[in-house]
Design an enzyme around this catalytic site. Sequence first.
Site, mmCIF file in Angstrom:
data_model
loop_
_atom_site.group_PDB
_atom_site.id
_atom_site.type_symbol
_atom_site.label_atom_id
_atom_site.label_comp_id
_atom_site.label_asym_id
_atom_site.label_seq_id
_atom_site.Cartn_x
_atom_site.Cartn_y
_atom_site.Cartn_z
ATOM 1 N N ASP A 62 31.811 28.869 36.447
ATOM 2 C CA ASP A 62 31.669 29.231 35.181
ATOM 3 C C ASP A 62 31.463 27.504 34.686
ATOM 4 O O ASP A 62 31.287 27.512 33.619
ATOM 5 C CB ASP A 62 32.750 29.768 34.264
ATOM 6 C CG ASP A 62 34.266 29.398 34.725
ATOM 7 O OD1 ASP A 62 34.301 28.517 35.361
ATOM 8 O OD2 ASP A 62 34.906 30.113 34.043
ATOM 9 N N LYS A 131 35.008 35.635 41.751
ATOM 10 C CA LYS A 131 36.135 34.790 41.430
ATOM 11 C C LYS A 131 36.678 34.854 40.286
ATOM 12 O O LYS A 131 35.958 35.157 39.404
ATOM 13 C CB LYS A 131 35.974 33.602 41.909
ATOM 14 C CG LYS A 131 37.127 32.337 41.828
ATOM 15 C CD LYS A 131 36.939 31.122 42.204
ATOM 16 C CE LYS A 131 36.160 29.998 41.413
ATOM 17 N NZ LYS A 131 36.813 29.876 39.764
ATOM 18 N N GLU A 201 43.334 24.457 42.618
ATOM 19 C CA GLU A 201 42.615 23.206 42.034
ATOM 20 C C GLU A 201 43.835 22.252 41.419
ATOM 21 O O GLU A 201 44.624 22.821 40.622
ATOM 22 C CB GLU A 201 41.787 23.762 41.050
ATOM 23 C CG GLU A 201 41.096 22.709 40.018
ATOM 24 C CD GLU A 201 39.760 23.164 39.261
ATOM 25 O OE1 GLU A 201 39.579 24.262 39.252
ATOM 26 O OE2 GLU A 201 39.433 22.359 38.461
HETATM 27 O O1 KIV Z 1 33.683 26.986 37.874
HETATM 28 C C1 KIV Z 1 33.786 26.047 39.075
HETATM 29 O O2 KIV Z 1 33.000 25.186 39.273
HETATM 30 C C2 KIV Z 1 35.100 26.350 39.705
HETATM 31 C C3 KIV Z 1 35.309 25.395 40.780
HETATM 32 C C4 KIV Z 1 35.895 24.211 40.354
HETATM 33 C C5 KIV Z 1 36.248 26.006 41.700
HETATM 34 O O3 KIV Z 1 35.770 27.250 39.359
#
Ligand code: KIV
Length: 304
Positions: A62, A131, A201
């Site tokens: 996202d 995710k 993260e």
């Molecule tokens: O949205 C994204 O790019 C992420 C990564 C930083 C893991 O969640």
Amino acid sequence: MSSHPTTKTITIPSDASTLPMTLPRLMDQYRRGEKLVMVTAYDYPSARAAEAAGVDLVLVGDSGAMTVLGYDSTVPVSLDELMTLAKAVRRGLRSPFLVCDLPFGSYEVSDQQAVETAMRFAKEAGADAVKLEGCGEMAVARAKAIVQAGIPVMGHVGLTPQTATALGGYRAQAKDAGAALTLVAGAEALEAVGCFSVVLEAIPSVVAEAVVERLDIPTIGIGAGPSTSGQVLVFHDLLGIREGRGGKFVQRYADLQDAMDAGVRAYATDVRAKAYPGPEHEYAMDAHEVAVLQSALAELPAKL
Ligand code: KIV
């Protein structure tokens, strides 16, 4: 009524030679201690770059809200917007395992909402997994519901941009022992409900080491030091397609924004200087057709 078929087809390029990545293959790689490589992608060209590089996983993050849609944060991006990006990425991928982010507001309300959103990513965009951010009670419940519905889930703990305001901004998390223990317990809870992997993260390396040590599923780090089973970076960060540097953990491998700016500037200069288009860019016409055209044009009445 339209005569066009309404069925959605997912086209997969046939030019890639390697086999599609599967969960068992990811787990084998993890158990052998081979690092997992993950990168974000948001459209067909970034997907093709990921495919060509032979990465293991691609994330339609996202983060695309900011990198390609120009929002200030990941909060405003809608499910339909992310779905469009995910479908474009799917069309560019054959081998990497495709994970799609559940955007803010698309899974928090209920388990049913979460499962329905995850189903859309699987059915319409061909996602291999989804995710979701967080490891509190709600996030763990949603992860469990989606796993039980048959869709693999990747967790995401530490700095979770969708709730960055509540976390005090885009800054490293779990910097005191209490917060670190809560994070470790949260990551374990995600594993216990069946997540196949967890993103860590922006946390201290020592906290990441504790999570890696205690989990039996792959961890994917971004600003979590070297101990994780794999790494993820945002496509635009690693290629320098942005203004500013990005997080402390970002390593730039190219400066494409500079190259793009210079390219468009050179084009504008050439057009203004009448240096483009040149003879090599022109389409020719058969001499006889030119003659016919010219005499026909000469016969046309004058324009008023
Ligand atoms: O949205 C994204 O790019 C992420 C990564 C930083 C893991 O969640």
